[in-house]
Every structure is written in structure tokens, then in C-alpha cells.
Design a protein around this motif. Structure first.
Motif, PDB file in Angstrom:
ATOM      1  N   VAL A 172      30.754  46.849 -12.287  1.00  0.00           N
ATOM      2  CA  VAL A 172      30.517  45.418 -12.041  1.00  0.00           C
ATOM      3  C   VAL A 172      31.292  44.603 -13.069  1.00  0.00           C
ATOM      4  O   VAL A 172      31.317  44.949 -14.253  1.00  0.00           O
ATOM      5  N   MET A 173      31.932  43.542 -12.590  1.00  0.00           N
ATOM      6  CA  MET A 173      32.704  42.665 -13.476  1.00  0.00           C
ATOM      7  C   MET A 173      32.252  41.229 -13.203  1.00  0.00           C
ATOM      8  O   MET A 173      32.038  40.877 -12.034  1.00  0.00           O
ATOM      9  N   VAL A 174      32.087  40.433 -14.238  1.00  0.00           N
ATOM     10  CA  VAL A 174      31.831  38.996 -14.030  1.00  0.00           C
ATOM     11  C   VAL A 174      32.956  38.225 -14.711  1.00  0.00           C
ATOM     12  O   VAL A 174      33.295  38.498 -15.878  1.00  0.00           O
ATOM     13  N   LEU A 175      33.558  37.302 -13.975  1.00  0.00           N
ATOM     14  CA  LEU A 175      34.707  36.537 -14.472  1.00  0.00           C
ATOM     15  C   LEU A 175      34.362  35.051 -14.525  1.00  0.00           C
ATOM     16  O   LEU A 175      33.650  34.546 -13.644  1.00  0.00           O
ATOM     17  N   LEU A 180      32.976  43.498 -18.293  1.00  0.00           N
ATOM     18  CA  LEU A 180      32.899  44.674 -17.426  1.00  0.00           C
ATOM     19  C   LEU A 180      31.655  45.461 -17.828  1.00  0.00           C
ATOM     20  O   LEU A 180      31.424  45.682 -19.024  1.00  0.00           O
ATOM     21  N   SER A 181      30.862  45.891 -16.857  1.00  0.00           N
ATOM     22  CA  SER A 181      29.624  46.602 -17.204  1.00  0.00           C
ATOM     23  C   SER A 181      29.934  47.890 -17.955  1.00  0.00           C
ATOM     24  O   SER A 181      30.841  48.632 -17.581  1.00  0.00           O
ATOM     25  N   GLN A 231      23.533  47.431 -17.886  1.00  0.00           N
ATOM     26  CA  GLN A 231      24.299  46.184 -17.952  1.00  0.00           C
ATOM     27  C   GLN A 231      24.759  45.758 -16.556  1.00  0.00           C
ATOM     28  O   GLN A 231      24.751  44.567 -16.232  1.00  0.00           O
ATOM     29  N   ALA A 232      25.117  46.743 -15.726  1.00  0.00           N
ATOM     30  CA  ALA A 232      25.520  46.399 -14.347  1.00  0.00           C
ATOM     31  C   ALA A 232      24.349  45.729 -13.630  1.00  0.00           C
ATOM     32  O   ALA A 232      24.515  44.701 -12.951  1.00  0.00           O
ATOM     33  N   ALA A 233      23.151  46.300 -13.804  1.00  0.00           N
ATOM     34  CA  ALA A 233      21.967  45.730 -13.140  1.00  0.00           C
ATOM     35  C   ALA A 233      21.686  44.327 -13.672  1.00  0.00           C
ATOM     36  O   ALA A 233      21.325  43.414 -12.909  1.00  0.00           O
ATOM     37  N   GLN A 275      20.899  37.825 -20.545  1.00  0.00           N
ATOM     38  CA  GLN A 275      21.929  37.260 -21.441  1.00  0.00           C
ATOM     39  C   GLN A 275      22.969  36.505 -20.615  1.00  0.00           C
ATOM     40  O   GLN A 275      23.285  36.915 -19.502  1.00  0.00           O
ATOM     41  N   ARG A 276      23.567  35.474 -21.227  1.00  0.00           N
ATOM     42  CA  ARG A 276      24.745  34.836 -20.644  1.00  0.00           C
ATOM     43  C   ARG A 276      25.836  35.902 -20.475  1.00  0.00           C
ATOM     44  O   ARG A 276      26.031  36.724 -21.362  1.00  0.00           O
ATOM     45  N   PRO A 277      26.591  35.886 -19.369  1.00  0.00           N
ATOM     46  CA  PRO A 277      27.590  36.955 -19.183  1.00  0.00           C
ATOM     47  C   PRO A 277      28.777  36.805 -20.129  1.00  0.00           C
ATOM     48  O   PRO A 277      29.354  37.791 -20.576  1.00  0.00           O
TER      49      PRO A 277
END
Ligand code: MLT
Ligand code: ZN
Length: 456
Positions: free
Chosen positions: A217-220, A303-304, A309-311, A262-264
Motif C-alpha cells: 500500500v502506498m499513500v501519495l 509505502l507500507s 501499517q498497510a491496514a 497517524q497522519r500518512p
């Protein structure tokens, strides 16, 4: 008060107490009157048939009820209807490894089907935040989508067979698990997404598939809304995405206030994209990420590093709906074809700014499917009905932007009561006349969820 129910159902399976009526008479919407006359809990197809026949003879209406996680009022009983709960028809009846098929009752909870598939080394891919309580029959009746549509499609794509009790009390078996069946009209697909207006889905044969590779999982962080689509195109050109979701900073703020997460990213950014992909594609994903930063579309990313962390990253997206529920949101669930999404996003963004200057607005959605969720939050000091009416009055402006692109005013939440009056923005006069005629064929006495989807 409908006659004959006491002869059909024992006291255990027929409830009229105020708490049961209030709980089973509504879904996750909170703006509609809830006033059923009774709730029944059938345990067999035969009981459902007897109930539907009685409804036809005694002229009372039925409202099907699954996990009641709907967001358009499709399962709300506001006019003395009898609610038909599938809570006691929740079993897996059969599994075939060779066919990769599960036959189950309509009340099976989505998460239970997912867990069963996993036990068998397989995978049921339709997934959403409400998997723990939504039921397969409800998913079928709303053609539920969720977070993996970009890779696996909608509920419709996983229905291999259906047993339905029609509005006149006939039992029909549709398709019976076949892959190929070129014998005329495929009635199965009429009941998928029909919101219980044609009959009651009582059993289904659901397909399973091979389990995917472990996921990353990735957050951008994406400062400009239209750039989200450029990011999507860049990733899709290189790898297969299992999910591509987005949410706004305001939506994130609501989740963070509601849950211990947490904030990503260290800095706040107006928008965030959440991507999921197969772990073996990681190197390619990293090089696309670097390019999106060079282009100036993305400021930062995470990136998880573990399943936990992915969850947690997923919780930032999946927790939004629940975290804004206390604000009685007025929900929009719009879609257009991906190729039109860029201009659509810009127009809707401008319309929202002009239409709702004094309301808080939360954006999120399944942008990889061309699906935007636009939630208008009710100010604490505004009465619920007045808020609903103001939003409802502005909706045509937004729906016009949908209509002009042949889009949909309800991508995945269904029409129910909330969008019924606006159906003409997405369906033509001929469509509506054919839908009403079909309703008369399957439900001649209009006992099945009247007033939902189509005007009553
Ligand atoms: C979601 O995408 O989170 C669901 O459709 C629920 C919602 O829109 O509130
Ligand atoms: Zn959604």
C-alpha cells in the motif's frame, strides 16, 4: 396492521416492538422517516414464498433488509411496510472446488464469504468498509462495488446463479452457476442492482478466484485535484493496480479526529491517493513514484512497511464514511467514464465551491473507477430536514454535469429514496418506461419495496 403474519411466523420470527422496528426499519441513512409495522425473520425459501403470497393477498408491502449498511434509503421502511430480514438465512449451503463456486443464503455476511474463501485457499474480492455487516443478498441487490473494483469488478461479476422469489411469489433459478448459457434473456442480471423492487434474492452462487500475491500500500500527497488522474495513468501504464482511491485533507482530518491513527505524511496536502498493488511489482511502482514527484504531481509518499501499517493506511480511507456519519452527510456518488474524468472533476469542483460555500465538503472515492464520493456535512445548528432540502435543491446543478457526460448519479450506492427523484438525469424516458413495465411483470401488485428506485 397486515393480516395473517401471526399464522405464518412464530413469535420468535415476528417482531413488532419499537426497538426492533427502529433498528431493522432503516439503513445507514438518517434523513428518512422510519415506520415499519413488523419485522419478520424467515428461515427458509418456503417461508419467504408464503410471505410474498400473503403480501399479495392482503395487500401489504415488503421491504427487504440485509446488513442495512445502504446509503440511499433502499432498505428504509417508512410507510407501515413489513421488513423482511435475512439475518436467519445466513448459511453456506455448498462449495465446489472444481467450479470455484459457493452456494449461500442471501443473509450470509460478506466477511464470512471472504473468510470461507480464504479457508479454501481462494479469494472473494468484492470488499468495502462494511464487509463485516453487509450481506450478500444486499450486495447483489445494490450491485455493490467497493475498493477493489479497478481490478476485480463489481458484485455482478461474481454472481454465477441466483434463486429469487419474485414479487408474485414464484421461485426462479437464474443461470445455476454456469459459465456459458446462451439461452436468451439472462434474468439474473435484472435482479442484480434491482434494490429488491422485482423480488427477493434468497440464494446465490458466488464465484471465487485465486488469491492474489501479497499486497503493498502506498499513500501519495497530491496538491492539485486534477493531477490525481495523471498519477493514476502513470501507474496504470506500468503495473496492475488492485486499488486506486483518493481522499481530501478535510476527509483525513475527520478520520484522525475519530480514530487513533497517524497522519500518512509529515506535511498536510490538499489531496491523497491510496494505491495497492502486488508486492512483486514494487520496483516498478517506486520508479513511477519518482517520476510523479519529478513531474510535480506528487509532493511526498509513504509505502507500507508491515501488514499493520498497510491496514492503518487503508483505515485512513475506509474510516472516512464512519467518521463523518455524525454530521448526517448528504451523499453524492457520481461517476463518468475515466476518459471524461479530468474535465468532470474540474467542473464539479467549481460547482461545489459555488453551491456550498457555507457547508463543509468532504471528497473521497474510487477515482480509478471514475467514481467520486462527495459528502456535504450538516452544520450542527441547521435542522436535518432543512439541510436535506437545501442540498436536494442544489443537486440538479451537479447532476447536469453528470448528464452532459452520460454519467451516473449513483455509481455504487444505489438509488433508493435519496436519488429516486433524480433518476431522469441518468436514465432516459424510454429506460424508465421499460423499468416500470418490468416491475409490473415481476411484481404486478407492487408489493416489493414500493417507492424505491422508481416512483411508487
Ligand atoms: C466508501 O467508499 O467509503 C463507501 O462507498 C461509503 C461512503 O461513500 O460513505
Ligand atoms: Zn464507495
Amino acid at each position: 396492521m397486515p393480516h395473517g403474519l401471526d399464522e405464518l411466523f412464530s413469535a420468535r420470527a415476528l417482531k413488532r416492538d419499537p426497538d426492533t422496528l427502529a433498528q431493522w426499519g432503516c439503513d445507514w441513512t438518517r434523513s428518512f422517516t422510519v415506520a415499519p409495522s413488523a419485522v419478520v425473520f424467515p428461515e427458509s425459501v418456503e417461508e419467504v414464498v408464503a410471505l410474498v403470497r400473503l403480501a399479495n393477498e392482503s395487500a401489504f408491502a415488503l421491504v427487504p433488509s440485509g446488513g442495512r449498511t445502504g446509503l440511499s434509503g433502499g432498505a428504509v421502511a417508512g410507510n407501515g411496510e413489513v421488513v423482511v430480514s435475512f439475518d436467519r438465512m445466513n448459511r453456506i449451503l455448498d462449495f465446489s472446488e472444481a467450479d470455484r463456486l459457493v452456494r449461500c443464503q442471501a443473509g450470509l455476511v460478506t466477511g464470512a464469504l471472504q473468510a470461507f474463501a480464504e479457508e479454501k485457499g481462494l479469494y472473494y474480492p468484492v470488499d468495502f468498509a462494511s464487509s463485516g455487516s453487509s450481506q450478500i443478498g444486499g450486495n447483489i441487490s445494490t450491485n455493490a462495488g467497493g475498493i477493489k473494483v479497478i481490478r476485480y469488478g463489481l458484485t455482478r461479476d461474481w454472481v454465477a446463479g441466483l434463486k429469487v422469489v419474485t414479487g408474485s411469489g414464484e421461485v426462479i433459478d437464474c443461470n445455476q452457476g454456469l459459465v456459458k448459457n446462451a439461452t436468451g434473456y439472462d434474468l439474473r442480471h435484472l435482479f442484480v442492482g434491482a434494490e429488491g423492487t422485482l423480488g427477493l434474492v434468497v440464494e446465490a452462487q458466488m464465484r471465487l478466484t485465486r488469491a492474489p500475491a501479497p499486497q503493498q500500500v502506498m499513500v501519495l500527497g497530491v496538491p492539485a485535484f486534477p493531477d490525481i488522474l495523471k498519477v493514476l495513468a502513470a501507474f496504470q501504464a506500468t503495473l496492475t493496480l488492485s486499488a486506486f482511491e483518493f481522499f481530501s485533507e478535510r476527509a483525513l482530518t475527520k478520520v484522525l479526529a475519530h480514530r487513533d491513527l497517524q497522519r500518512p505524511l509529515p506535511e498536510s496536502v490538499p489531496f491523497y491517493a491510496l494505491l495497492e498493488f502486488d508486492e512483486p511489482d514494487m520496483d516498478r511502482a517506486m520508479s513511477v513514484f519518482e517520476r510523479t514527484v519529478e513531474e510535480g504531481w506528487v509532493t511526498d509518499g509513504v509505502l507500507s512497511q508491515s501488514e499493520k501499517q498497510a491496514a492503518d493506511l487503508w483505515a485512513l480511507r475506509e474510516g472516512i464514511s464512519e467518521s463523518i456519519a455524525p454530521y448526517t452527510p448528504y451523499k453524492n456518488d457520481l461517476s463518468v467514464r475515466i476518459s471524461l474524468m479530468g474535465e468532470f472533476i474540474e467542473e464539479v469542483d467549481a460547482l461545489v465551491a459555488a453551491s456550498y460555500p457555507d457547508f463543509e465538503v468532504c471528497w473521497y472515492g474510487h477515482i480509478g473507477d471514475g467514481n467520486l464520493h462527495l459528502n456535504i456535512l450538516k452544520p450542527a445548528d441547521l435542522d436535518g430536514e432543512a439541510f436535506y432540502e437545501r442540498c436536494h435543491a442544489i443537486s440538479p446543478k451537479i447532476f447536469e454535469a453528470v448528464r452532459s457526460r452520460n454519467g451516473s448519479i449513483s455509481a455504487e450506492h444505489g438509488v433508493g429514496l435519496l436519488k429516486r427523484d433524480f433518476l431522469g438525469f441518468t436514465r432516459s424516458e424510454s429506460d424508465l418506461a421499460i423499468m416500470a413495465a418490468l416491475k409490473r411483470v415481476f411484481d404486478p401488485n407492487q408489493v416489493m419495496n414500493p417507492g424505491k428506485l422508481l416512483p411508487g
